[in-house]
Design a protein around this motif. Structure first.
Motif, PDB file in Angstrom:
ATOM      1  N   CYS A 420       0.943  -1.137  -0.140  1.00  0.00           N
ATOM      2  CA  CYS A 420      -0.053  -0.119   0.011  1.00  0.00           C
ATOM      3  C   CYS A 420       1.038   1.181   0.081  1.00  0.00           C
ATOM      4  CB  CYS A 420      -0.875  -0.025   1.200  1.00  0.00           C
ATOM      5  SG  CYS A 420      -0.170   0.396   2.662  1.00  0.00           S
ATOM      6  N   TRP A 421       0.374   2.339  -0.175  1.00  0.00           N
ATOM      7  CA  TRP A 421       1.136   3.712  -0.149  1.00  0.00           C
ATOM      8  C   TRP A 421       0.606   4.493   0.648  1.00  0.00           C
ATOM      9  CZ3 TRP A 421       1.150   0.140  -4.065  1.00  0.00           C
ATOM     10  CH2 TRP A 421       2.213  -0.032  -4.591  1.00  0.00           C
ATOM     11  N   VAL A 422       1.120   4.963   1.652  1.00  0.00           N
ATOM     12  CA  VAL A 422       0.770   5.672   2.660  1.00  0.00           C
ATOM     13  C   VAL A 422       1.304   7.298   2.452  1.00  0.00           C
ATOM     14  CG1 VAL A 422       1.041   6.453   5.218  1.00  0.00           C
ATOM     15  CG2 VAL A 422       1.033   4.038   4.312  1.00  0.00           C
ATOM     16  N   LYS A 423       0.177   8.161   2.258  1.00  0.00           N
ATOM     17  CA  LYS A 423       0.227   9.664   2.058  1.00  0.00           C
ATOM     18  C   LYS A 423       1.063  10.377   3.391  1.00  0.00           C
ATOM     19  CE  LYS A 423      -1.935  13.648   0.169  1.00  0.00           C
ATOM     20  NZ  LYS A 423      -3.116  14.328  -0.422  1.00  0.00           N
ATOM     21  N   GLU A 424       2.153  10.887   3.152  1.00  0.00           N
ATOM     22  CA  GLU A 424       2.867  12.032   4.163  1.00  0.00           C
ATOM     23  C   GLU A 424       3.068  13.093   3.450  1.00  0.00           C
ATOM     24  OE1 GLU A 424       6.207   9.731   5.048  1.00  0.00           O
ATOM     25  OE2 GLU A 424       5.219   8.440   6.419  1.00  0.00           O
ATOM     26  N   GLY A 425       2.214  14.169   3.842  1.00  0.00           N
ATOM     27  CA  GLY A 425       2.482  15.400   2.997  1.00  0.00           C
ATOM     28  C   GLY A 425       1.777  15.453   1.554  1.00  0.00           C
ATOM     29  N   ASN A 426       2.766  15.856   0.729  1.00  0.00           N
ATOM     30  CA  ASN A 426       2.383  15.738  -0.475  1.00  0.00           C
ATOM     31  C   ASN A 426       3.212  14.537  -1.257  1.00  0.00           C
ATOM     32  OD1 ASN A 426       0.925  16.566  -3.067  1.00  0.00           O
ATOM     33  ND2 ASN A 426       2.595  18.171  -3.445  1.00  0.00           N
ATOM     34  N   GLN A 427       3.996  13.581  -0.544  1.00  0.00           N
ATOM     35  CA  GLN A 427       4.459  12.695  -1.033  1.00  0.00           C
ATOM     36  C   GLN A 427       3.888  11.417  -0.440  1.00  0.00           C
ATOM     37  OE1 GLN A 427       8.732  13.182   0.131  1.00  0.00           O
ATOM     38  NE2 GLN A 427       8.798  14.780  -1.383  1.00  0.00           N
TER      39      GLN A 427
END
Length: 520
Positions: A420-427
């Motif tokens: 999965c891909w965790v969103k941290e800020g704009n990345q």
């Protein structure tokens, strides 16, 4: 090439694409085109802060702890678990002339089905003729037996007694004749000694005495033969005839009973052509096959013996039969909780039975393999539910309490590994997941994320890395099994010395051998 340069090139290509439409246009159109180009460049410039993807429009989900119920949902039909079956009792096959409408409330004595009886009526006429013929034959056999019994009594008390007396009379006469012959012979001999009779007369009397002896022996022999042989032979013959006639009478009696049973059976078949209700209730048609559009019992249809024509269900004992996909059948067990939705009302239920053999599949089921599963429900005494109602069944396969869950739409699986891909800020940051049970919407996640993380939904639509993950070839089952096998430890081989290898002499190379001339 940087991201900003790549985006500027894309905008320039778009402007070149619209160039032919701008060229040759009016001044006002040229100004509008220029303003549009400046706006596109401004938009591209605003999004150049993210070095990878523009995540401003992505949808995310915040990881949290909660309860997860894993369920399988199937559609079924309400039916009674206890049905009184009304079967066809006519032997062979019969044609339905009339059948009551399904859903009709009936009471004892009401007609339910009428079958064609023309063939049975013809059979009854034929059987009546055969029965009357068998009765006449049996009556004649009874008379013959009685005559045979009288013949035996007549011989013992009449014929034999008369013959016995006759023979005894002959013996008595022969004895009397013998005594007379003896007296005459004795007298003639006395007369002969005195000289009154001749020798010839004496010889004649002697011959008469011998004849009288023979006649007495014959009479005694005939009397003895009558008593010892003739009587027994005649009685044996008469008794044999009596037994033969008695056997024929039994055969005729069996044939009479057979013809009577055939006649009674045909008359019973005639009665079975009209089927009536023996109890009160609502009649329904039995469940028909999935691939059929009309019921098996209708006017003009041909039915067979013991075929279920109608049913009277017990409305107090209801159940729902659903087909569960083969992917879930191994997880099903009797007693599992289920929820049945009927007429917007949810009823708690449980799994009663699970079929061990898959139901018949075909084009009518989309070639899907399913197993019949019966859900038993309690509808109460005053229920308004009726057989045939549509029902939605949720079978609870497992319940997880206070676990981390992640949406299925946020997970990408590649070769058995979940990401999965965790969103941290704009990345975004790629995470490897250890997942557990799941339903159609959420999965239990053991490691890889924590509560509060925001995961990107549908990452393949926004993240290039997820797109590349999806394009990677999937390892075959053989490759996975080969990768899972432990490698055999290899024994340490002696290493060759690393010293200077002897060089081959650089002298003249040996000349090649001359080739043999080929045969013509």
């Amino acid at each position: 090439m940087t991201t900003e340069t790549r985006r500027f090139t894309t905008v320039r290509q778009r402007l070149v694409a619209v160039g032919p439409f701008v060229f040759g246009a009016s001044c006002r159109q040229v100004v509008l085109a220029g303003i549009l180009g400046v706006m596109v460049i401004a938009v591209v410039g605003c999004g150049s802060d993210d070095a990878s993807e523009d995540l401003s429009t992505t949808l995310t989900h915040t990881i949290s702890r909660g309860d997860l119920s894993v369920m399988v949902t199937e559609q079924g039909m309400l039916e009674s678990s206890s049905n009184k079956e009304i079967k066809c009792k006519v032997r062979g096959q019969a044609t339905v002339l009339w059948v009551i409408e399904t859903g009709t409330d009936v009471k004892p004595g009401d007609e339910l089905v009428k079958l064609d009886s023309s063939t049975i009526e013809d059979n009854i006429s034929t059987k009546k003729i055969s029965y009357q013929t068998a009765m006449a034959t049996y009556a004649q056999s009874e008379s013959d037996v009685q005559v045979a019994e009288i013949d035996i009594q007549e011989y013992i008390e009449g014929t034999y007694a008369s013959e016995l007396k006759t023979k005894q009379k002959d013996v008595a006469i022969a004895k009397s004749n013998l005594r007379s012959a003896e007296n005459i012979l004795e007298h003639s001999q006395d007369m002969f000694t005195k000289g009154y009779v001749s020798t010839l007369e004496v010889e004649g009397n002697t011959f008469s005495l011998q004849r009288a002896n023979l006649e007495l022996e014959v009479a005694n022999t005939q009397l003895e033969a009558l008593q010892r042989f003739t009587k027994e032979k005649t009685l044996t013959d008469l008794r044999g005839k009596l037994k033969a006639k008695q056997a024929k009478m039994k055969s005729d009696k069996a044939n009479l009973d057979l013809e009577k049973s055939k006649l009674d059976r045909e008359e019973k078949q005639l009665e079975n052509c009209v089927i009536t209700a023996d109890s009160s209730g609502m009649v329904i048609f039995p469940s028909m096959a999935d691939w059929k559009s009309t019921p098996d019992v209708e006017e003009g249809a041909t039915v067979r013996e013991d075929q279920v024509l109608l049913q009277i269900p017990d409305l107090r004992q209801m159940q729902v039969k659903v087909g569960v996909h083969e992917a879930y059948v191994d997880r099903l067990k009797p007693g599992m909780r289920a929820r049945v939705t009927l007429l917007a009302e949810t009823i708690e239920a449980e799994v009663s039975t699970i079929a061990s053999i898959a139901r018949r599949s075909g084009w009518w089921t989309g070639n899907m393999v399913k197993y019949d599963t019966v859900i038993k429900i309690d509808v109460g005494e005053d229920s308004t539910y009726r057989p045939g109602m549509s029902a939605s069944v949720d079978i609870i396969l497992a319940e997880h309490v206070d676990v981390l869950t992640i949406p299925v739409a946020a997970v990408v699986e590649t070769n058995g590994v979940y990401h999965c891909w965790v969103k941290e800020g704009n990345q975004t940051q790629k995470r490897v997941l250890d997942v557990g049970d799941s339903d159609d919407e959420f999965m239990v996640v053991k490691t890889g994320v924590k509560a509060g993380d925001k995961v990107v939904l549908n990452p393949r639509a926004y993240i290039e890395e997820a797109q590349r993950e999806g394009l990677e070839p999937t390892a075959s089952a053989e490759e996975k099994s080969a990768a899972d096998k432990p490698k055999k430890p290899q024994a340490d081989k002696p290493k060759k010395p690393q010293g200077d290898k002897p060089k081959k002499p650089q002298g003249d190379k040996p000349k090649p051998k001359p080739k043999k001339p080929s045969k013509p």
